[in-house]
Write an enzyme that holds these catalytic residues in place. Structure first.
Site, PDB file in Angstrom:
ATOM      1  N   ASP A 116       0.815  -1.220   0.000  1.00 59.59           N
ATOM      2  CA  ASP A 116       0.000   0.000   0.000  1.00 59.59           C
ATOM      3  C   ASP A 116       0.847   1.268   0.000  1.00 59.59           C
ATOM      4  OD1 ASP A 116      -2.108  -1.754   0.237  1.00 59.59           O
ATOM      5  OD2 ASP A 116      -2.349  -1.464   2.388  1.00 59.59           O
ATOM      6  N   GLY A 143     -11.176  -3.956   8.363  1.00 59.60           N
ATOM      7  CA  GLY A 143     -11.928  -3.530   9.538  1.00 59.60           C
ATOM      8  C   GLY A 143     -11.679  -4.475  10.698  1.00 59.60           C
ATOM      9  N   GLU A 147       0.882  -0.429  18.709  1.00 60.82           N
ATOM     10  CA  GLU A 147       1.342  -1.819  18.792  1.00 60.82           C
ATOM     11  C   GLU A 147       2.726  -1.912  19.431  1.00 60.82           C
ATOM     12  OE1 GLU A 147      -0.732  -4.128  18.384  1.00 60.82           O
ATOM     13  OE2 GLU A 147      -2.250  -2.821  17.511  1.00 60.82           O
TER      14      GLU A 147
END
EC number: 3.4.24.65
Length: 465
Positions: free
Chosen positions: A120, A174, A215
């Site tokens: 991406d 999602g 994270e």
């Protein structure tokens, strides 16, 4: 983030995972509570449905209290809305046997490795984002992070779809965005990102920087926070990366594990950066583009900003590149190659895709400078001519990037070939087909096609001063 869906694994692993979403809201809610709030309704015999209902209501209340909702114990609209919000895959309430109460690294210097890259984004952008995400935590602790390209790192970063071999499958676009493991050997400390998401560096899609900071907080030992202002809050919300700051809650939590930053003993009283970049007498040591940003070097730190953005960031050189010295005197970027060159005294360094290249520094004389040249005052790359201009005292040299050779008939006098420019030059920036020549607290906008100065500005005009 280590937590287990299979009881036998609870003793050995601590990670987040996700299964297939159930078909209706009631089943989904039970799955959500079992996944994130240690609801174990499936372990209660079917004959004890009342006990099961009571436990479910208690877990709903626990979840509602955690997220600051009205505590009803009922599956209402606001509760379902939170449950359907994209979030981290680590549980908010973990089984007591799954994770020790305080998990931390027992060393100060940690390595990380980006095992693979999301398609991406550009690789250079991913590298830069993780570098900045680690820096968020190193800025407030004694921890230091170094990227490695092979071998086993303390923290491995992975992009993956669905089942990726750690028992905690991703759920598609999602839902859970990523998960991580608490500190320890092997898979512990690693951070995994769901490739089904559209990762970006903006407000569109899912912002990789924000999720990475969260994270990595888990990779360093932090649990989820119920403070909505905390980056460790479980659900995703967009914040502008250029203005992002850790909350007081985050800083307190990470420093309770590792302590406050340790002053660098190698810096001999370097002083503090100016309280404002708009100081009227401020000058710069070197200025260059780095990707879509502009870096302004000064002593042991640099400011960086996106042109047109109101946000200004400041970073120490050592935290960005631990092997690069302070006091950079000249810098330029070859944008098409993602190569940044930094100069100090008789040495120069190559930063490739924001990572220092091995076998550097090298001597500036290997570029073709005579032995009499002891340092470079300023440098700039002209992408139209594919030439680098090096400014030294009253003279300048021109280097051919394609041929990798210094052009013949150089050096030449600055005052003769750059009308209106007088030595000494502090820094030069190429931006939108103009040279911006910094001299003390001022800069001259120079049009190389017209061969003349077109504007005089304050050196700090880039910051809206």
């Amino acid at each position: 983030m280590k937590f287990l869906l299979v009881l036998v694994l609870l003793v050995s692993l601590q990670v987040s995972a996700c299964g297939a979403a159930p078909m209706n809201e009631s089943e989904f809610a039970e799955w959500y509570l079992s996944r994130f709030f240690d609801y174990q309704g499936d372990r209660i015999p079917m004959t004890k449905t009342k006990t099961n209902r009571n436990l479910l209501e208690e877990k709903l209340q626990e979840m509602q209290q955690f997220f600051g909702l009205e505590v009803t114990g009922q599956l209402d609209t606001s509760t379902l809305k939170i449950m359907h919000t994209s979030r981290c895959g680590v549980p908010d309430v973990q089984h007591l046997r799954a994770v020790p109460q305080r998990s931390r690294w027992m060393k100060r210097y940690l390595t990380y490795r980006i095992y693979n890259y999301t398609p991406d984004m550009k690789r250079a952008d991913v590298d830069y984002i993780f570098q900045k995400a680690f820096q968020v935590w190193s800025d407030v602790t004694p921890l230091r992070f170094r990227k490695i390209h092979k071998g086993e790192a303390d923290i491995t970063i992975l992009f993956a779809f669905g089942d990726h071999g750690d028992f905690y499958d991703f759920d598609g676009k999602g839902g859970t965005l990523a998960h991580a493991f608490y500190p320890g050997p092997g898979i512990q400390g690693d951070a995994h990102f769901d490739e089904a998401e559209t990762w970006t560096k903006s407000f569109q899609g899912t912002n990789l920087f924000l999720v990475a900071v969260h994270e990595l907080g888990h990779s360093l030992g932090l649990r989820h926070s119920n403070n909505p202002k905390s980056i460790m809050y479980p659900t995703y919300r967009y914040l502008h990366p250029n203005t992002f700051r850790l909350s007081a809650d985050d800083i307190h939590s990470i420093q309770s594990l590792y302590g406050a930053p340790v002053k660098n003993p190698s810096l001999t009283n370097p002083g503090s950066p100016p309280s404002t970049v708009c100081h009227q007498s401020l000058s710069f040591d070197a200025v260059t583009t780095v990707g879509d940003k502009i870096f302004f070097f000064k002593d042991w730190f640099f400011w960086w900003r996106l042109p047109g953005s109101p946000a200004t960031n400041i970073t120490s050189i050592s935290s960005m590149w631990p092997t690069i010295p302070s006091g950079i005197q000249a810098a330029y970027e070859i944008g098409g190659r993602n190569q940044l060159f930094l100069f100090k005294d008789e040495k120069y360094w190559l930063i490739n895709n924001l990572v220092p290249e091995p076998h550097y520094p090298r001597s500036i004389h290997s570029l073709g400078f005579p032995a009499s040249v002891k340092k470079i005052d300023a440098a700039v790359f002209d992408p139209l001519r594919q030439k680098v201009y090096f400014f030294v005292d009253k003279q300048y040299w021109r280097y051919d990037v394609r041929q990798e050779l210094m052009d013949a008939a150089y050096p030449k006098l600055i005052s003769t070939h750059f009308p209106g420019i007088r030595p000494k030059i502090d820094a030069v920036l190429y931006f939108k087909r103009h040279y911006y020549i910094f001299q003390g607290a001022y800069q001259l906008e120079y049009d190389p096609l017209l061969d003349r100065v077109t504007k005089t500005l304050s050196s700090t005009s880039w910051f809206g001063c």
